[in-house]
Structure formats: structure tokens, C-alpha cells
Scaffold this motif. Structure first.
Motif, short mmCIF file in Angstrom:
data_model
loop_
_atom_site.label_atom_id
_atom_site.label_comp_id
_atom_site.label_asym_id
_atom_site.label_seq_id
_atom_site.Cartn_x
_atom_site.Cartn_y
_atom_site.Cartn_z
N LEU A 107 -39.79 7.63 12.53
CA LEU A 107 -40.49 8.43 11.36
C LEU A 107 -40.88 9.23 12.04
O LEU A 107 -40.99 10.62 12.07
N PHE A 108 -41.06 9.18 12.98
CA PHE A 108 -42.10 10.49 13.56
C PHE A 108 -41.87 11.06 15.14
O PHE A 108 -42.37 12.05 15.44
N VAL A 109 -40.82 10.54 16.01
CA VAL A 109 -40.69 11.32 17.20
C VAL A 109 -38.94 11.40 17.39
O VAL A 109 -38.98 12.48 17.77
N ALA A 110 -38.41 10.14 17.04
CA ALA A 110 -37.08 10.85 17.51
C ALA A 110 -36.14 11.80 16.24
O ALA A 110 -36.81 12.31 15.16
N ASP A 111 -35.64 12.44 16.56
CA ASP A 111 -35.07 13.88 16.71
C ASP A 111 -33.48 13.20 15.66
O ASP A 111 -33.05 13.78 14.68
N GLY A 112 -33.01 12.86 16.44
CA GLY A 112 -31.66 12.38 15.44
C GLY A 112 -31.94 10.38 15.65
O GLY A 112 -32.87 10.09 15.67
N TRP A 113 -30.84 10.50 15.87
CA TRP A 113 -29.53 8.70 15.80
C TRP A 113 -29.87 7.88 17.24
O TRP A 113 -29.89 6.97 16.99
N ALA A 114 -29.99 8.45 17.48
CA ALA A 114 -29.60 8.39 19.57
C ALA A 114 -31.12 7.14 20.06
O ALA A 114 -30.50 6.36 20.29
#
Length: 140
Positions: A107-114
Motif C-alpha cells: 500500500l505505501f512503498v511499492a510503485d508496481g506489482w513486482a
């Protein structure tokens, strides 16, 4: 002491004084974190005790024996070492904290799905290992 008269444990001791002092400090630091973990429910205890035990095994047989044989701190270490037991409470805490970490990263760190996918795969494998360990000592 020459190589042939040393016990297997003594052969593992680091002879370099600065490295030995660093490992001793690292061991005591992890003891401190473990004690904090005994009070705070969001922090693990056993993992820090295992790290401290490893550090002491490389730096001080005296402190290694003290921790392993300690009536309070040593109990979980002995249970893991002898029977690979992880208590139910520790399993719930570990899996719960990993799930919370995955939600936070997603929710708060990742920009994508990887990143969430890689983290989910890794944490799923670790969770499966933890859950598959026995929760109680075997009956005799």
C-alpha cells in the motif's frame, strides 16, 4: 592451544581481537533486543537469541554456555536446537508481522506489482516453513 587439543567449539572461536570484541558486542546487542522483544509484543525474541548464540559461539564459549543454559533465555533456544520447536504464539506473531509488512509495502512503498509479488512469494515460503515446525515438545 594447538589444533589437535582444541575441542570443536574452541576451533570456531575467532582469534582476531577486534573481530572477537565486535562479535561479543553484537551478541550482547542482540540479547538486549531479545529482552525488549520479551516485553514488546511486536518484536521477536527467539531470532535475536539465536543470533546472539551464534555470535557468542564465535567469540566466547563462556557466554555461549551461559546463554544456552540460561533458565529463561535458553529455554526457547534449547527447544529449537533439540526439537526444532516454534511455540504457537511465536508462529502467530511471525506470520502476522510478515502479513502486516506485506500489506504495508503493497500500500505505501511499492510503485508496481513486482516488489509485492516477490515479497509475497518470499514471505509465503518463510511462513510455510514456520507453520510446518512442531509447536510443542515431543511427548516422551
Amino acid at each position: 592451544m594447538d589444533e589437535q587439543t582444541q575441542s570443536p567449539e574452541e576451533k570456531d572461536i575467532v582469534l582476531c581481537a577486534p573481530a572477537r570484541a565486535g562479535l561479543l558486542a553484537f551478541g550482547w546487542f542482540n540479547i538486549g533486543l531479545a529482552v525488549i522483544g520479551m516485553v514488546l509484543p511486536v518484536m521477536p525474541t527467539t531470532v535475536f537469541l539465536l543470533i546472539a548464540l551464534w555470535a557468542f559461539s564465535k567469540s566466547s564459549l563462556r557466554f555461549h554456555r551461559w546463554l544456552y543454559e540460561h533458565p529463561i533465555l535458553g529455554r526457547t533456544i534449547r527447544q529449537w536446537h533439540e526439537h526444532r520447536v516454534i511455540p504457537v504464539r511465536a508462529k502467530f506473531m511471525a506470520v502476522g508481522m510478515m502479513a502486516s509488512s506485506l500489506v504495508y509495502v503493497t500500500l505505501f512503498v511499492a510503485d508496481g506489482w513486482a516488489l509485492p509479488l516477490a515479497l509475497a512469494m518470499t514471505l509465503s515460503a518463510v511462513s510455510a516453513f514456520i507453520v510446518s515446525r512442531p509447536s510443542r515438545l515431543p511427548t516422551r
